[in-house]
Enzyme design. Structure first.
Site, short mmCIF file in Angstrom:
data_model
loop_
_atom_site.label_atom_id
_atom_site.label_comp_id
_atom_site.label_asym_id
_atom_site.label_seq_id
_atom_site.Cartn_x
_atom_site.Cartn_y
_atom_site.Cartn_z
N ARG A 122 14.73 -3.91 4.05
CA ARG A 122 14.81 -3.70 5.49
C ARG A 122 15.09 -4.99 6.27
O ARG A 122 15.47 -4.94 7.44
CB ARG A 122 13.52 -3.05 6.01
N GLU B 145 7.75 -4.34 13.22
CA GLU B 145 8.28 -3.07 12.72
C GLU B 145 8.75 -2.15 13.83
O GLU B 145 8.96 -0.96 13.63
CB GLU B 145 7.22 -2.38 11.85
N ARG C 294 2.05 -4.43 8.22
CA ARG C 294 3.41 -4.89 8.48
C ARG C 294 3.62 -5.45 9.89
O ARG C 294 4.57 -6.19 10.12
CB ARG C 294 4.39 -3.73 8.25
N HIS D 196 2.45 2.72 9.33
CA HIS D 196 2.75 2.45 10.74
C HIS D 196 1.81 3.28 11.61
O HIS D 196 1.34 4.34 11.19
CB HIS D 196 4.19 2.82 11.10
N ASP E 212 2.64 5.15 13.96
CA ASP E 212 3.20 6.48 14.27
C ASP E 212 2.97 7.50 13.16
O ASP E 212 3.38 8.64 13.29
CB ASP E 212 4.67 6.39 14.67
N CYS F 49 9.79 9.14 13.12
CA CYS F 49 10.48 8.03 12.45
C CYS F 49 11.97 8.04 12.77
O CYS F 49 12.61 6.99 12.85
CB CYS F 49 10.29 8.10 10.95
#
Length: 446
Positions: free
Chosen positions: A138, A174, A214, A250, A252, A371
């Site tokens: 990424r 992120e 992250r 994450h 979310d 996402c």
């Protein structure tokens, strides 16, 4: 000022595959090396975009990135023609080849963090491309992410697109997957919530023990400075290290907010009571009445939220102020989650509608509806100033479906990544896409 939220959904690329590269993302890791269906993945995503646009929600497309990433492969010593580079990488370093073919740019929630003009000091909408430096596959995305954002939001009178933060552990960023905004409406000044997993410069601060955190506090603070946010309307909260170790890579994956509503799991934050109280005070300062919807562990276990992606949902404000929750089909297939959602709707509270989509191809790669989208609140003038070729319409939907049918494979296995023809197919498809979207300088294909 009148404003509308647009969701920019990632268009799944023609090399969509399951490489299982993301340690800490349980769904992605569990499907490593299985065959994918790029055509079906793209069509599922387009069907979601079409349906939400037809409902009147602001909907747009974020183009896929170039794959494979030959710059990555050549930068680590693979030389020769493109075909020779692929053959040697497949033989000597298949994981690096898989990284160069990563399908993860489809997760546009990680492309950037966005602050609307109502919140920024200079009255512009600000974007900061996320450096995503925690994972090799990424860490190269931010260059194209910034390029795409600048192509779509080119008017500097209205928009500011910032390059990624320094690619060091201290500034691990992120993107919007760890960012939420609360406001009376999309055009009013709001409160921006940044959720971080660890603090780089405080060794004594709690941190996960199994999976990596992250997002750093330092990165979140840097983004807030770049965007010119008011300190009084910016809240920083630490994610619960224990849930990161359970696969909540994450925020979310365990919380989603919109308007004055925060839909969250009781284990989402390191200090739940403090986080909720600080948000309540901050939202109250901008004239809102904070409405937290708390899901207890006794109702839905963390493992069930990870398996179903209950919180990786979209919370969309409808006409009249009530909200719809956009969830993946897996939420209906998990008994505990389905039971909870039935009870939630029966309450007839802030969330009064459930919209379900089959996104199984993307879910198997480790991400659900939230996402797939980057949220951008735009005033009428800003919406008119952005590039119109990416806004989802019925005509664009049918054009993109035909494009997918023409260029995408029905099946892709790990061995196919070594096929030089696949690289040619992807390049041809993206050249065609840039014409469809009327973005001739979208890609650097040199």
């Amino acid at each position: 000022m009148s404003a509308r939220e647009f969701n920019f959904d990632g268009l799944v690329g023609p090399s969509h595959n399951y490489a299982g590269l993301s340690f800490g993302n349980v769904a992605s890791f569990n499907n490593v090396k299985s065959a994918s269906n790029p055509k079906l993945a793209a069509l599922q995503g387009l069907a979601k975009m079409r349906a939400l646009a037809a409902r009147g929600f602001g909907q747009a497309v974020m183009p896929p990135q170039v794959r494979p990433n030959f710059r990555l492969l050549r930068s680590v010593g693979f030389t020769g023609t493109d075909a020779e580079v692929l053959a040697r990488a497949a033989k000597e370093a298949p994981v690096i080849l898989a990284s160069a073919y990563s399908a993860s740019p489809m997760w546009t929630a990680n492309a950037a963090t966005v602050s609307p003009s109502a919140d920024s000091l200079d009255g512009r909408t600000h974007f900061t491309a996320a450096n995503l430096n925690n994972k090799l596959h990424r860490a190269f995305e931010h260059t194209q992410s910034a390029r795409s954002l600048r192509a779509i939001f080119a008017d500097r009178k209205h928009f500011a697109v910032h390059d990624a933060l320094p690619g060091t552990p201290a500034f691990g960023d992120e993107g919007a997957a760890n960012h939420t905004r609360f406001a009376r409406d999309h055009g009013s000044a709001g409160v921006e919530l940044f959720v971080y997993g660890r603090t780089e410069f405080d060794a004594a601060a709690p941190a996960p023990k199994r999976f990596p955190a992250r997002q750093t506090l330092e990165a979140s603070q840097a983004v807030a400075r770049l965007h010119g946010l008011s300190p009084e309307r910016t809240v920083y909260v630490q994610q619960n290290p224990d849930v990161i170790d359970q696969g909540v890579f994450h925020n979310d994956v365990i919380a989603v907010g919109n308007g004055n509503v925060l839909f969250y799991h009781e284990q989402a934050f390191a200090n739940e009571a403090d986080a909720i109280e600080r948000l309540r005070r901050a939202v109250g300062e901008v004239g809102g009445q904070f409405n937290p919807i708390r899901v207890a562990t006794a109702q839905v276990a963390v493992a069930d939220t990870v398996a179903s992606y209950l919180f990786n949902s979209q919370l969309l404000t409808k006409e009249g102020g009530k909200m719809a929750l956009v969830v993946p089909q897996e939420c209906q297939e998990n008994a505990a989650v389905a039971r909870y959602l039935e009870g939630l709707l029966a309450e007839n509270g802030a969330i009064d509608e459930l919209i379900t989509f089959d996104l199984r191809q993307s879910m198997r790669n480790g991400g659900g509806p939230a996402c797939l989208r980057l949220r951008v609140a735009l005033t009428d003038a800003e919406a008119a100033a952005m590039h119109q070729g990416v806004v989802m319409t019925e005509a664009l939907y049918h054009t993109l479906v035909a494009w997918v049918e023409k260029h995408y494979r029905d099946s892709l296995s790990p061995d196919d990544l070594a096929d030089p023809q696949l690289a040619i197919e992807v390049r041809t498809a993206l050249e065609d896409l840039s014409r469809i979207l009327d973005l001739p300088d979208l890609y650097d294909l040199s």
